[in-house]
Design a protein around this motif. Structure first.
Motif, PDB file in Angstrom:
ATOM      1  N   LEU A 118      20.369 -40.582  20.136  1.00  0.00           N
ATOM      2  CA  LEU A 118      18.840 -40.280  19.822  1.00  0.00           C
ATOM      3  C   LEU A 118      18.057 -41.525  20.635  1.00  0.00           C
ATOM      4  O   LEU A 118      18.650 -42.524  20.881  1.00  0.00           O
ATOM      5  N   VAL A 119      17.017 -41.038  21.217  1.00  0.00           N
ATOM      6  CA  VAL A 119      16.221 -41.900  21.921  1.00  0.00           C
ATOM      7  C   VAL A 119      14.793 -41.805  21.350  1.00  0.00           C
ATOM      8  O   VAL A 119      14.445 -40.918  20.926  1.00  0.00           O
ATOM      9  N   TYR A 120      14.293 -43.042  20.974  1.00  0.00           N
ATOM     10  CA  TYR A 120      12.897 -43.052  20.327  1.00  0.00           C
ATOM     11  C   TYR A 120      11.783 -43.886  21.031  1.00  0.00           C
ATOM     12  O   TYR A 120      12.159 -44.848  21.592  1.00  0.00           O
ATOM     13  N   ALA A 121      10.628 -43.565  20.991  1.00  0.00           N
ATOM     14  CA  ALA A 121       9.590 -44.288  21.456  1.00  0.00           C
ATOM     15  C   ALA A 121       9.306 -45.639  20.602  1.00  0.00           C
ATOM     16  O   ALA A 121       8.689 -45.504  19.373  1.00  0.00           O
ATOM     17  N   SER A 122       9.358 -46.551  21.198  1.00  0.00           N
ATOM     18  CA  SER A 122       8.942 -47.950  20.737  1.00  0.00           C
ATOM     19  C   SER A 122       7.680 -48.128  21.378  1.00  0.00           C
ATOM     20  O   SER A 122       7.278 -47.503  22.419  1.00  0.00           O
ATOM     21  N   SER A 123       7.189 -49.730  21.768  1.00  0.00           N
ATOM     22  CA  SER A 123       6.060 -50.005  22.446  1.00  0.00           C
ATOM     23  C   SER A 123       6.142 -51.283  22.685  1.00  0.00           C
ATOM     24  O   SER A 123       6.711 -52.157  22.029  1.00  0.00           O
ATOM     25  N   ALA A 124       5.290 -51.730  23.719  1.00  0.00           N
ATOM     26  CA  ALA A 124       5.003 -53.023  24.247  1.00  0.00           C
ATOM     27  C   ALA A 124       3.992 -53.875  22.842  1.00  0.00           C
ATOM     28  O   ALA A 124       4.083 -54.964  22.817  1.00  0.00           O
ATOM     29  N   ALA A 125       3.506 -52.863  21.953  1.00  0.00           N
ATOM     30  CA  ALA A 125       2.747 -53.577  21.113  1.00  0.00           C
ATOM     31  C   ALA A 125       3.692 -54.527  20.079  1.00  0.00           C
ATOM     32  O   ALA A 125       3.047 -55.045  19.306  1.00  0.00           O
TER      33      ALA A 125
END
Length: 325
Positions: A118-125
């Protein structure tokens, strides 16, 4: 080892900006792809007609939709989200239903389906106001918005499910992604898309604050490469997807004026409370874990994007108007 023919990838949010570019790359690389998208911001037109592409309309907040989409899947790329920071501030409950409960649906279903990765989008936020620059994956995380907090929670859930259910996962902390297919009129659009849209309409780009705030802009093609590589790597944990370079917004506007042939100064409005002054990421782990470095310079990416905008404008202008009978 699975070969390409045995690998079937689910991309949630695959009709969106980053998702559709990644779908194109996966298909071009020989993989079979299924897209799950509710088309609230993604567009069918972003996706090609392809014999190895299966498109399902559904919502990540629905267990039934996610479970159906996960059947037969070996790898999952989770991109579907509510990605507007300002909208998360205005309606944190609705944002959390997408970005926490929806993400948990996908993660839990992936664990039950025993997907390989599983690859998921995180964020610099997730970082909030930097205590150091450049930002490394170990930098202090103090989100300033519900959106940033939601992505931080997703990372905690992924780590927990890895422990509880042996779900291999890699969270990618995207910095400021730009490129074709980013709708400048959407509440999800980044500043690059909005600046170009206004310049091509001969309007001054709008800047919140003094314009000296700096960001790390990375081209969507490089992000798609990171997504694909991450899916088939053995690395798990968290990784920045960044260039390691920054430019402030006034410098960006000067560059866009040059490429568009305009000379329009910024129109300044009051700064937003959730904005930070400076941010750029350390791409060392990206290089070490995934053997990747950004291929597109900012000038190359902006030039490509402006050319794409102009082609889109010309195509829409040439389309015959539909007249009601």
């Amino acid at each position: 080892m699975l070969d390409h023919n045995d690998k079937r990838v689910l991309v949630t949010g695959g009709a969106g900006f980053i998702g559709s570019h990644t779908v194109d790359l996966l298909l071009a690389s020989g993989y079979s792809v299924r897209v799950l998208d509710n088309f609230s911001s993604g567009r069918q037109a972003n996706l090609p007609e392809h014999k190895h592409l299966d498109v399902m309309q559904g919502d990540i907040r629905s267990r039934e939709d996610v479970s159906a989409a996960m059947r037969g899947i070996t790898h999952c790329l989770h991109l579907a989200a509510q990605v507007s920071v300002s909208r998360s501030v205005e309606d944190p409950y609705d944002s959390a239903t997408h970005n926490i409960l929806g993400a948990l649906n996908v993660m839990q279903s992936a664990a039950q389906a025993k997907v390989t990765k599983l690859v998921y989008a995180s964020s610099a936020a997730v970082y909030g106001v930097p205590t150091q620059l450049p930002l490394t994956e170990e930098s202090c995380q103090q989100p300033l918005s519900p959106y940033g907090l939601e992505k931080w929670v997703d990372e905690r859930y992924a780590a927990l499910l890895a422990s509880l259910h042996n779900l291999p996962s890699l969270g990618l902390r995207y910095f400021n992604v730009y490129g074709p297919r980013q709708d400048p009129h959407s509440s999800y659009a980044g500043v690059v898309a909005r600046f170009i849209d206004r310049l091509l309409a001969h309007q001054a780009p709008i800047v919140y604050g003094d314009g000296h705030q700096s960001r790390d802009f990375i081209y969507v093609g490089d992000v798609a490469r990171a997504n694909l590589t991450a899916l088939f790597s053995e690395q798990c944990g968290i990784c920045n997807v960044a260039t390691g370079q920054r430019i402030n917004l006034l410098e960006l506007i000067d560059l866009l004026n040059h490429f568009t042939g305009c000379s329009l100064p910024a129109q300044h409005l009051p700064a937003k409370a959730e904005d930070i002054q400076h941010s750029y990421g350390d791409p060392q782990r990206l290089a070490e874990w995934l053997s990747l470095s950004p291929q597109w310079t900012l000038s190359e990416g902006l030039s490509e994007l402006i050319q794409d905008y102009r082609h889109t404008i010309a195509r829409e202008s040439a389309s015959p108007l539909k007249v009601s009978a």
